[in-house]
Design a protein around this motif. Structure first.
Motif, PDB file in Angstrom:
ATOM      1  N   ILE A   9      54.036  43.483  20.210  1.00 43.95           N
ATOM      2  CA  ILE A   9      55.040  43.727  19.177  1.00 43.95           C
ATOM      3  C   ILE A   9      55.941  44.866  19.614  1.00 43.95           C
ATOM      4  CG2 ILE A   9      55.385  44.435  16.782  1.00 43.95           C
ATOM      5  CD1 ILE A   9      52.692  43.085  16.165  1.00 43.95           C
ATOM      6  N   TRP A  10      55.335  45.982  19.973  1.00 46.10           N
ATOM      7  CA  TRP A  10      56.095  47.109  20.503  1.00 46.10           C
ATOM      8  C   TRP A  10      55.259  47.796  21.535  1.00 46.10           C
ATOM      9  CZ3 TRP A  10      60.934  48.426  20.560  1.00 46.10           C
ATOM     10  CH2 TRP A  10      61.276  49.680  21.009  1.00 46.10           C
ATOM     11  N   PRO A  11      55.502  47.706  22.770  1.00 48.97           N
ATOM     12  CA  PRO A  11      56.572  46.954  23.415  1.00 48.97           C
ATOM     13  C   PRO A  11      56.194  45.478  23.578  1.00 48.97           C
ATOM     14  CG  PRO A  11      55.297  48.061  25.083  1.00 48.97           C
ATOM     15  CD  PRO A  11      54.725  48.478  23.742  1.00 48.97           C
ATOM     16  N   VAL A  12      57.202  44.671  23.746  1.00 46.01           N
ATOM     17  CA  VAL A  12      57.006  43.261  24.053  1.00 46.01           C
ATOM     18  C   VAL A  12      56.916  43.141  25.573  1.00 46.01           C
ATOM     19  CG1 VAL A  12      57.992  40.950  23.937  1.00 46.01           C
ATOM     20  CG2 VAL A  12      58.245  42.510  22.006  1.00 46.01           C
ATOM     21  N   VAL A  13      55.857  42.500  26.060  1.00 48.69           N
ATOM     22  CA  VAL A  13      55.629  42.385  27.499  1.00 48.69           C
ATOM     23  C   VAL A  13      55.723  40.911  27.896  1.00 48.69           C
ATOM     24  CG1 VAL A  13      53.976  42.774  29.357  1.00 48.69           C
ATOM     25  CG2 VAL A  13      54.109  44.384  27.456  1.00 48.69           C
ATOM     26  N   ARG A  14      56.507  40.649  28.921  1.00 46.11           N
ATOM     27  CA  ARG A  14      56.628  39.288  29.446  1.00 46.11           C
ATOM     28  C   ARG A  14      56.040  39.263  30.847  1.00 46.11           C
ATOM     29  NH1 ARG A  14      62.108  35.674  30.200  1.00 46.11           N
ATOM     30  NH2 ARG A  14      61.020  33.708  30.530  1.00 46.11           N
ATOM     31  N   THR A  15      55.109  38.349  31.082  1.00 43.16           N
ATOM     32  CA  THR A  15      54.467  38.198  32.377  1.00 43.16           C
ATOM     33  C   THR A  15      54.734  36.794  32.891  1.00 43.16           C
ATOM     34  OG1 THR A  15      52.698  39.686  31.664  1.00 43.16           O
ATOM     35  CG2 THR A  15      52.272  38.339  33.608  1.00 43.16           C
ATOM     36  N   ILE A  16      55.226  36.695  34.104  1.00 42.63           N
ATOM     37  CA  ILE A  16      55.482  35.395  34.723  1.00 42.63           C
ATOM     38  C   ILE A  16      54.588  35.284  35.948  1.00 42.63           C
ATOM     39  CG2 ILE A  16      57.186  33.936  35.858  1.00 42.63           C
ATOM     40  CD1 ILE A  16      59.305  35.338  34.116  1.00 42.63           C
ATOM     41  N   VAL A  17      53.752  34.251  35.962  1.00 46.92           N
ATOM     42  CA  VAL A  17      52.836  34.016  37.071  1.00 46.92           C
ATOM     43  C   VAL A  17      53.236  32.704  37.739  1.00 46.92           C
ATOM     44  CG1 VAL A  17      50.429  33.690  37.742  1.00 46.92           C
ATOM     45  CG2 VAL A  17      50.977  35.169  35.798  1.00 46.92           C
ATOM     46  N   PRO A  18      53.728  32.755  38.984  1.00 45.47           N
ATOM     47  CA  PRO A  18      54.055  31.505  39.680  1.00 45.47           C
ATOM     48  C   PRO A  18      52.788  30.691  39.930  1.00 45.47           C
ATOM     49  CG  PRO A  18      55.010  33.410  40.799  1.00 45.47           C
ATOM     50  CD  PRO A  18      54.074  33.931  39.762  1.00 45.47           C
ATOM     51  N   LEU A  19      52.851  29.395  39.656  1.00 53.00           N
ATOM     52  CA  LEU A  19      51.677  28.543  39.837  1.00 53.00           C
ATOM     53  C   LEU A  19      51.191  28.534  41.285  1.00 53.00           C
ATOM     54  CD1 LEU A  19      52.463  25.480  37.548  1.00 53.00           C
ATOM     55  CD2 LEU A  19      50.897  27.364  37.126  1.00 53.00           C
ATOM     56  N   THR A  20      52.093  28.726  42.229  1.00 52.24           N
ATOM     57  CA  THR A  20      51.696  28.732  43.635  1.00 52.24           C
ATOM     58  C   THR A  20      50.846  29.944  43.989  1.00 52.24           C
ATOM     59  OG1 THR A  20      53.764  29.818  44.246  1.00 52.24           O
ATOM     60  CG2 THR A  20      53.703  27.404  44.363  1.00 52.24           C
ATOM     61  N   ARG A  21      50.849  30.977  43.154  1.00 52.83           N
ATOM     62  CA  ARG A  21      50.070  32.201  43.407  1.00 52.83           C
ATOM     63  C   ARG A  21      48.702  32.206  42.732  1.00 52.83           C
ATOM     64  NH1 ARG A  21      52.582  33.864  47.717  1.00 52.83           N
ATOM     65  NH2 ARG A  21      54.752  34.393  47.360  1.00 52.83           N
ATOM     66  N   ILE A  22      48.446  31.232  41.861  1.00 52.97           N
ATOM     67  CA  ILE A  22      47.178  31.209  41.128  1.00 52.97           C
ATOM     68  C   ILE A  22      46.048  30.805  42.062  1.00 52.97           C
ATOM     69  CG2 ILE A  22      45.888  30.071  39.284  1.00 52.97           C
ATOM     70  CD1 ILE A  22      48.504  29.879  37.740  1.00 52.97           C
ATOM     71  N   GLN A  23      44.979  31.605  42.051  1.00 50.45           N
ATOM     72  CA  GLN A  23      43.817  31.344  42.894  1.00 50.45           C
ATOM     73  C   GLN A  23      42.622  30.847  42.102  1.00 50.45           C
ATOM     74  OE1 GLN A  23      43.249  35.158  44.703  1.00 50.45           O
ATOM     75  NE2 GLN A  23      44.731  34.754  46.332  1.00 50.45           N
ATOM     76  N   HIS A  24      42.532  31.257  40.836  1.00 55.22           N
ATOM     77  CA  HIS A  24      41.336  30.952  40.053  1.00 55.22           C
ATOM     78  C   HIS A  24      41.701  30.913  38.574  1.00 55.22           C
ATOM     79  CE1 HIS A  24      37.041  31.033  39.100  1.00 55.22           C
ATOM     80  NE2 HIS A  24      37.321  31.928  38.174  1.00 55.22           N
ATOM     81  N   VAL A  25      41.151  29.947  37.840  1.00 54.14           N
ATOM     82  CA  VAL A  25      41.360  29.837  36.399  1.00 54.14           C
ATOM     83  C   VAL A  25      39.999  29.675  35.746  1.00 54.14           C
ATOM     84  CG1 VAL A  25      42.456  28.517  34.550  1.00 54.14           C
ATOM     85  CG2 VAL A  25      43.577  28.687  36.761  1.00 54.14           C
ATOM     86  N   SER A  26      39.739  30.474  34.705  1.00 56.74           N
ATOM     87  CA  SER A  26      38.457  30.344  34.016  1.00 56.74           C
ATOM     88  C   SER A  26      38.637  30.513  32.512  1.00 56.74           C
ATOM     89  CB  SER A  26      37.457  31.381  34.533  1.00 56.74           C
ATOM     90  OG  SER A  26      37.897  32.686  34.238  1.00 56.74           O
ATOM     91  N   VAL A  27      37.730  29.891  31.757  1.00 53.99           N
ATOM     92  CA  VAL A  27      37.687  30.019  30.307  1.00 53.99           C
ATOM     93  C   VAL A  27      36.423  30.800  29.977  1.00 53.99           C
ATOM     94  CG1 VAL A  27      37.523  28.773  28.125  1.00 53.99           C
ATOM     95  CG2 VAL A  27      38.946  27.868  29.965  1.00 53.99           C
ATOM     96  N   GLU A  28      36.577  31.881  29.213  1.00 57.34           N
ATOM     97  CA  GLU A  28      35.444  32.742  28.886  1.00 57.34           C
ATOM     98  C   GLU A  28      35.092  32.646  27.399  1.00 57.34           C
ATOM     99  OE1 GLU A  28      34.178  37.403  29.368  1.00 57.34           O
ATOM    100  OE2 GLU A  28      36.261  36.917  28.943  1.00 57.34           O
ATOM    101  N   ARG A  29      33.801  32.449  27.137  1.00 54.34           N
ATOM    102  CA  ARG A  29      33.260  32.480  25.784  1.00 54.34           C
ATOM    103  C   ARG A  29      32.278  33.634  25.706  1.00 54.34           C
ATOM    104  NH1 ARG A  29      30.493  26.901  25.189  1.00 54.34           N
ATOM    105  NH2 ARG A  29      29.446  28.078  23.560  1.00 54.34           N
TER     106      ARG A  29
END
Length: 77
Positions: A9-29
């Motif tokens: 909300i304050w500050p507003v942060v925008r993060t852009i991650v290029p798909l070509t740079r992604i090494q690992h994706v996980s879902v955490e519970r």
């Protein structure tokens, strides 16, 4: 071609991650998130990890699968 995240909300942060740079994706519970049926999605690159918190389980799994599908698509070179 990229994962574009906007949060805060304050500050507003925008993060852009290029798909070509992604090494690992996980879902955490966790125990607490299970009480509300929520998960966190973690996307790792060489520069660090970006987290998308408080997704429902179906949302987290669908987003993970969509990212992985994009990563497995052969380049048009």
């Amino acid at each position: 071609d990229e994962l574009d995240l906007l949060h805060g909300i304050w500050p507003v942060v925008r993060t852009i991650v290029p798909l070509t740079r992604i090494q690992h994706v996980s879902v955490e519970r966790t125990g607490w998130s299970d009480l509300f049926s929520l998960v966190s999605l973690h996307v790792s690159t060489a520069a660090g990890t970006t987290t998308i918190p408080a997704l429902t389980r179906p949302q987290g799994n669908e987003l993970r699968d969509r990212i992985l599908t994009q990563l497995r698509t052969p380049d048009d070179l």
